[in-house]
Design a protein around this motif. Sequence first.
Motif, mmCIF file in Angstrom:
data_model
loop_
_atom_site.group_PDB
_atom_site.id
_atom_site.type_symbol
_atom_site.label_atom_id
_atom_site.label_comp_id
_atom_site.label_asym_id
_atom_site.label_seq_id
_atom_site.Cartn_x
_atom_site.Cartn_y
_atom_site.Cartn_z
ATOM 1 N N GLN A 74 0.634 -0.960 0.189
ATOM 2 C CA GLN A 74 -0.508 -0.132 -0.217
ATOM 3 C C GLN A 74 0.543 1.443 0.776
ATOM 4 O O GLN A 74 2.083 1.722 0.564
ATOM 5 C CB GLN A 74 -0.475 -0.174 0.838
ATOM 6 N N THR A 75 0.333 2.738 -0.282
ATOM 7 C CA THR A 75 1.205 3.368 -0.214
ATOM 8 C C THR A 75 -0.027 4.678 0.696
ATOM 9 O O THR A 75 -0.860 4.432 0.907
ATOM 10 C CB THR A 75 0.982 4.645 -1.822
ATOM 11 N N HIS A 76 0.371 5.617 1.687
ATOM 12 C CA HIS A 76 -0.179 7.125 1.978
ATOM 13 C C HIS A 76 0.391 8.054 1.189
ATOM 14 O O HIS A 76 1.860 8.740 1.552
ATOM 15 C CB HIS A 76 0.296 6.592 3.039
ATOM 16 N N GLY A 77 -0.198 8.599 0.328
ATOM 17 C CA GLY A 77 -0.243 9.721 -1.062
ATOM 18 C C GLY A 77 1.154 9.185 -1.698
ATOM 19 O O GLY A 77 1.060 8.492 -2.394
ATOM 20 N N ARG A 78 2.470 9.826 -1.703
ATOM 21 C CA ARG A 78 3.466 9.442 -2.038
ATOM 22 C C ARG A 78 4.216 8.973 -1.455
ATOM 23 O O ARG A 78 5.920 8.327 -1.858
ATOM 24 C CB ARG A 78 3.977 10.739 -2.383
ATOM 25 N N LEU A 79 4.142 8.522 0.059
ATOM 26 C CA LEU A 79 4.640 7.561 0.967
ATOM 27 C C LEU A 79 4.633 6.300 0.572
ATOM 28 O O LEU A 79 3.396 5.469 0.987
ATOM 29 C CB LEU A 79 4.580 8.102 2.452
ATOM 30 N N THR A 80 5.440 5.554 0.425
ATOM 31 C CA THR A 80 5.361 4.111 -0.365
ATOM 32 C C THR A 80 5.653 2.909 1.381
ATOM 33 O O THR A 80 5.756 3.851 1.943
ATOM 34 C CB THR A 80 6.597 3.399 -1.621
ATOM 35 N N TRP A 81 5.311 2.382 0.698
ATOM 36 C CA TRP A 81 5.499 0.640 1.801
ATOM 37 C C TRP A 81 7.263 1.118 1.648
ATOM 38 O O TRP A 81 7.535 1.144 3.299
ATOM 39 C CB TRP A 81 5.169 -0.422 1.386
ATOM 40 N N ALA A 82 7.974 0.823 0.871
ATOM 41 C CA ALA A 82 9.915 0.607 1.080
ATOM 42 C C ALA A 82 10.429 1.770 1.661
ATOM 43 O O ALA A 82 11.032 1.531 2.298
ATOM 44 C CB ALA A 82 9.965 0.400 -0.503
#
Length: 528
Positions: free
Chosen positions: A309-317
Amino acid sequence: MILRSFVLVSALVSAAPAAVHQGNGIKIGEVAADSAVIWTRLTAAPEANWTGTAFVPPSSPGGAGPSAAEIEAATIQARDSGPAPAAPPGAKAAKKKGGGLSNAELRAFVLRADPDTQLPRGRTLAQMHGALPGAAGSVRVTLRPADGGAPIETAWTPVDPARDHTRQFTLRPLRAGVTYRVRVESRDPAGAAGAVVEGSFHTAAAPAVAAPVKFAVITCGDYPRRDDPANGHRLYESMRRAGLDFAVHTGDVEYYDKPDPWSTSAALARFKWNRIYALPFPREFHRTTPVYFTNDDHDILTNDCWPGQTHGRLTWAEGLAIWDEQVPVSPLPYRSFRHGRDVQFWVVEGRRWRSPNDAPDGPAKTILGAEQKAWLLRTLAASDATFKILVSPTPIVGPDRGSKNDNHANAGFRHEGDELRHALSAHKNLVVVNGDRHWQYFSIDPATGLREFGCGPMSDVHAGGYKPQPGDEAIQKFFRLQGGFLTVATKPAGATATLEVRHHAVDGAVTHTVTLKPDGTLEPNRPR
């Protein structure tokens, strides 16, 4: 402000102007009988920018989407789980007239919006309230045994600008059951001396030693819901006075999916770490108390998240990488530590290998993943510790809200939950301690007898989200809708020992006590 100044003086030993600073202090973690990890971060200033500009709700270019008043009103409601401050007149009017922006609509808008629109026009992130930018330079750690002996000293090592100017060192070999004095020095790239931070910790006793052990368990503490605006969460001071050997943080250190700012980029996620650990109370606590960390959802990405999943532009990695750079870590996020004859505890991780929450339940659905689960059951069976404590980020027994579908106490993970409850309950000397839930509780699973203690959030304003339901009394033996922490303590007595688990209020007052004997017998609960 007076207390903030006192804490700084006690933590920093250099009064001369420094070329670089350690404004987030140090973190001591992963302490075993023969090793420890020391973490630090170089900063451009000794203190965060406490007089900086406040963040604003995100906006859309050209005014598309919800109105500013609707966004502001919904943001106030999203800010915390306690009583919300009054909304400005414009926001109240918009909400009343248009029915308001729902929480789901607000969050959907936040994920679409440019993260940088939370900065007022013309402002940079360094100018925002709580900002503490990193700085280039090198650090060196020295450990000195308090009882004498040769020190252990690392080489001067640069901090990593790609990892938020942090650096952590694993130091070994250490001696079991010994207090070590810690000295972390810094210098700028030209070699000019920077700030020095000193602290201390005690290594774990050897497995054959019947040493008393006392530690705390905490969860859920973000910056907006701190209960001392200038210094942070008061709970840290209560724990500092409690005579702890160490503490365990079960996750939700920060909330990326809460406003001020919404951390929908890596830069804003790091901002929240820098700000909360610039506060005096946590800085002073971590200087002399080792803490073992495990993540949950809000401090990796967003509520109830799973891989990909992602949170806006923040990626899981990015979320996983930021976690690993901000706390002392071991090679694997699941691990076990032995403290003397009587205590071994296991720390598990519940996000990296989990199935999607909305997948059908069954034998293949998991929170722990096959490898971690096999390791847990194998090492529990191999342990000869008098008491075994499983530290879980989320509940295994519960009960929990009927709307939740994210942990082993929920219907969506019942298959693995049943498997774990039966396997864990075979160890009569085992208890589960967990975070995540915003209330304190003690529960006994009626089907297996497995015992679980929820520590509660780090402030009273953070408490909420549950009301005992009919039938809960068959499971839940203690419930308190307030913040606080757990302490777990062993009391050796000749060839045996007892384990005492206590719920504490934020100010340290004991509100509930359970005592466990090695054969699994519980002494009567003592509510306070």
